[in-house]
Write a protein that holds these residues in place. Sequence first.
Motif, PDB file in Angstrom:
ATOM      1  N   HIS A  70      13.815 -59.266 -43.018  1.00 45.55           N
ATOM      2  CA  HIS A  70      14.029 -58.511 -43.966  1.00 45.55           C
ATOM      3  C   HIS A  70      13.345 -57.140 -44.021  1.00 45.55           C
ATOM      4  CE1 HIS A  70      14.471 -58.205 -48.517  1.00 45.55           C
ATOM      5  NE2 HIS A  70      15.344 -57.664 -48.442  1.00 45.55           N
ATOM      6  N   LEU A  71      14.160 -56.480 -43.938  1.00 45.36           N
ATOM      7  CA  LEU A  71      13.732 -54.836 -44.582  1.00 45.36           C
ATOM      8  C   LEU A  71      14.463 -53.984 -45.389  1.00 45.36           C
ATOM      9  CD1 LEU A  71      15.348 -53.807 -40.484  1.00 45.36           C
ATOM     10  CD2 LEU A  71      13.162 -54.545 -41.766  1.00 45.36           C
ATOM     11  N   VAL A  72      13.266 -53.289 -45.758  1.00 42.84           N
ATOM     12  CA  VAL A  72      13.938 -52.709 -47.073  1.00 42.84           C
ATOM     13  C   VAL A  72      13.338 -51.401 -46.522  1.00 42.84           C
ATOM     14  CG1 VAL A  72      13.246 -52.074 -49.684  1.00 42.84           C
ATOM     15  CG2 VAL A  72      12.882 -55.031 -48.786  1.00 42.84           C
ATOM     16  N   PHE A  73      14.511 -49.926 -47.299  1.00 44.49           N
ATOM     17  CA  PHE A  73      14.019 -48.685 -46.812  1.00 44.49           C
ATOM     18  C   PHE A  73      14.468 -47.894 -48.221  1.00 44.49           C
ATOM     19  CE2 PHE A  73      15.886 -50.301 -43.116  1.00 44.49           C
ATOM     20  CZ  PHE A  73      14.865 -50.058 -41.971  1.00 44.49           C
ATOM     21  N   ILE A  74      13.359 -46.947 -47.928  1.00 39.70           N
ATOM     22  CA  ILE A  74      12.725 -46.458 -49.592  1.00 39.70           C
ATOM     23  C   ILE A  74      12.885 -44.601 -48.439  1.00 39.70           C
ATOM     24  CG2 ILE A  74      11.284 -45.358 -51.039  1.00 39.70           C
ATOM     25  CD1 ILE A  74      10.057 -47.937 -50.413  1.00 39.70           C
ATOM     26  N   CYS A  75      13.901 -44.329 -49.201  1.00 38.77           N
ATOM     27  CA  CYS A  75      14.745 -42.994 -48.903  1.00 38.77           C
ATOM     28  C   CYS A  75      14.759 -42.103 -49.781  1.00 38.77           C
ATOM     29  CB  CYS A  75      16.341 -42.933 -49.088  1.00 38.77           C
ATOM     30  SG  CYS A  75      16.828 -44.141 -47.220  1.00 38.77           S
ATOM     31  N   GLY A  76      13.126 -40.958 -49.291  1.00 36.87           N
ATOM     32  CA  GLY A  76      13.361 -40.323 -50.467  1.00 36.87           C
ATOM     33  C   GLY A  76      13.960 -38.721 -50.506  1.00 36.87           C
ATOM     34  N   HIS A  77      14.213 -37.697 -52.054  1.00 36.59           N
ATOM     35  CA  HIS A  77      15.128 -36.958 -51.761  1.00 36.59           C
ATOM     36  C   HIS A  77      14.727 -36.067 -52.602  1.00 36.59           C
ATOM     37  CE1 HIS A  77      19.051 -36.537 -50.648  1.00 36.59           C
ATOM     38  NE2 HIS A  77      19.293 -35.438 -50.994  1.00 36.59           N
ATOM     39  N   TYR A  78      13.114 -35.707 -52.590  1.00 38.71           N
ATOM     40  CA  TYR A  78      12.814 -34.472 -53.808  1.00 38.71           C
ATOM     41  C   TYR A  78      11.466 -34.892 -52.392  1.00 38.71           C
ATOM     42  CZ  TYR A  78      15.682 -35.510 -56.594  1.00 38.71           C
ATOM     43  OH  TYR A  78      17.085 -36.099 -57.785  1.00 38.71           O
ATOM     44  N   GLU A  79      10.270 -33.708 -52.895  1.00 39.70           N
ATOM     45  CA  GLU A  79       9.276 -33.027 -52.535  1.00 39.70           C
ATOM     46  C   GLU A  79       8.241 -34.029 -51.990  1.00 39.70           C
ATOM     47  OE1 GLU A  79       6.405 -30.031 -50.806  1.00 39.70           O
ATOM     48  OE2 GLU A  79       8.622 -29.980 -52.110  1.00 39.70           O
ATOM     49  N   GLY A  80       8.202 -35.607 -52.379  1.00 41.03           N
ATOM     50  CA  GLY A  80       7.121 -36.107 -51.843  1.00 41.03           C
ATOM     51  C   GLY A  80       7.093 -36.961 -52.653  1.00 41.03           C
ATOM     52  N   TYR A  81       6.208 -38.148 -52.318  1.00 47.12           N
ATOM     53  CA  TYR A  81       5.925 -39.769 -53.068  1.00 47.12           C
ATOM     54  C   TYR A  81       4.665 -39.166 -53.857  1.00 47.12           C
ATOM     55  CZ  TYR A  81      10.006 -41.187 -49.989  1.00 47.12           C
ATOM     56  OH  TYR A  81      11.187 -41.356 -48.622  1.00 47.12           O
ATOM     57  N   ASP A  82       5.108 -39.917 -54.451  1.00 50.43           N
ATOM     58  CA  ASP A  82       3.666 -40.673 -55.851  1.00 50.43           C
ATOM     59  C   ASP A  82       3.239 -41.513 -55.073  1.00 50.43           C
ATOM     60  OD1 ASP A  82       1.564 -42.357 -57.401  1.00 50.43           O
ATOM     61  OD2 ASP A  82       2.266 -40.712 -58.734  1.00 50.43           O
ATOM     62  N   GLU A  83       1.484 -40.602 -54.469  1.00 53.13           N
ATOM     63  CA  GLU A  83      -0.054 -41.694 -53.381  1.00 53.13           C
ATOM     64  C   GLU A  83       0.264 -43.056 -53.702  1.00 53.13           C
ATOM     65  OE1 GLU A  83      -1.352 -41.198 -49.527  1.00 53.13           O
ATOM     66  OE2 GLU A  83      -0.351 -39.908 -50.623  1.00 53.13           O
ATOM     67  N   ARG A  84       1.016 -43.061 -54.654  1.00 53.23           N
ATOM     68  CA  ARG A  84       0.608 -44.778 -55.083  1.00 53.23           C
ATOM     69  C   ARG A  84       1.773 -45.738 -54.457  1.00 53.23           C
ATOM     70  NH1 ARG A  84      -0.801 -43.819 -61.237  1.00 53.23           N
ATOM     71  NH2 ARG A  84       0.571 -41.868 -60.443  1.00 53.23           N
ATOM     72  N   ILE A  85       3.070 -45.012 -53.644  1.00 53.53           N
ATOM     73  CA  ILE A  85       3.992 -45.682 -53.675  1.00 53.53           C
ATOM     74  C   ILE A  85       4.053 -45.691 -51.731  1.00 53.53           C
ATOM     75  CG2 ILE A  85       6.414 -45.573 -52.479  1.00 53.53           C
ATOM     76  CD1 ILE A  85       6.735 -43.971 -55.197  1.00 53.53           C
ATOM     77  N   ARG A  86       2.542 -45.163 -51.233  1.00 50.78           N
ATOM     78  CA  ARG A  86       2.550 -44.583 -49.909  1.00 50.78           C
ATOM     79  C   ARG A  86       1.102 -46.307 -49.737  1.00 50.78           C
ATOM     80  NH1 ARG A  86       4.061 -40.025 -47.008  1.00 50.78           N
ATOM     81  NH2 ARG A  86       4.224 -38.959 -48.355  1.00 50.78           N
ATOM     82  N   GLU A  87       0.451 -45.890 -51.177  1.00 50.91           N
ATOM     83  CA  GLU A  87      -0.412 -47.047 -50.676  1.00 50.91           C
ATOM     84  C   GLU A  87      -0.717 -48.472 -50.982  1.00 50.91           C
ATOM     85  OE1 GLU A  87      -3.902 -44.323 -52.789  1.00 50.91           O
ATOM     86  OE2 GLU A  87      -4.667 -43.466 -51.788  1.00 50.91           O
ATOM     87  N   HIS A  88       0.116 -48.368 -51.941  1.00 49.41           N
ATOM     88  CA  HIS A  88       0.418 -50.548 -52.443  1.00 49.41           C
ATOM     89  C   HIS A  88       1.795 -50.713 -51.970  1.00 49.41           C
ATOM     90  CE1 HIS A  88      -3.879 -49.779 -53.702  1.00 49.41           C
ATOM     91  NE2 HIS A  88      -2.895 -48.635 -54.606  1.00 49.41           N
TER      92      HIS A  88
END
Length: 245
Positions: A107-125
């Motif tokens: 199972h793979l889940v891909f997150i595709c952003g489309h703005y300046e960036g991501y809230d860092e908590r998304i990366r970390e947790h």
Amino acid sequence: MKIDVLSLFPEMFEGVLHSSIMKKAQEQQAASFKVTDFRDYSTNKHKKVDDYPYGGGAGMVLKPEPLFAAVEAVTKTSSSKPRVILMCPQGERFTQKKAEELAKEQHLVFICGHYEGYDERIREHLVTDEISLGDFVLTGGEVASMAIIDSVVRLLPDVLGNNQSAVHDSFSTGILEHPQYTRPATFNGLEVPPVLLSGNHAEIEKWREEQAFLRTAQRRPELLQEAPLTDHQKELYQQWIQKRD
């Protein structure tokens, strides 16, 4: 393999995931695809998924709530721990080795952003992998995720008509693929190398190995620093260096 994509523009995936090898993979039940608009998981009455960055600065930042909720929704019935992949120019550069690693997952889940960036908590947790196609910036993660999905799915058993096709692809062996020819043997005065018409399979394999090596040395010499070279290739490498110098 189950593949989920979280995107604000799910319509971008229609042609890619329902054509060619991707379509075949689904027909053979080797892979299934689902694209989810994570705006549907926004708790904001206006379905807003981004906000201004704390501390000021240009652009908008994707909020954590909708992405955490979307990932939870698409993974709650997963029978194995999914790989949650954040498409990001700051991530690990994608390689064939990474494609082969991901092709072993269920199972793979891909997150595709489309703005300046991501809230860092998304990366970390939330994510397990951050991946980049290279040192350049795209408008969003959609195009990059399509490329990665294609490269992974084609490695699944029996998706390609010939399982050896993926084995001999460029980068699968650490070096580029050898030159290929087909009919006619003569075209506009241009000839196919005689060895390929000889029927001598040992000589043909030797020619292909040499040509693949020489092409790599000429076009991507840095690959040879890490490739597991045969004794014959090491000899060719020394000859090429002497000729080059």
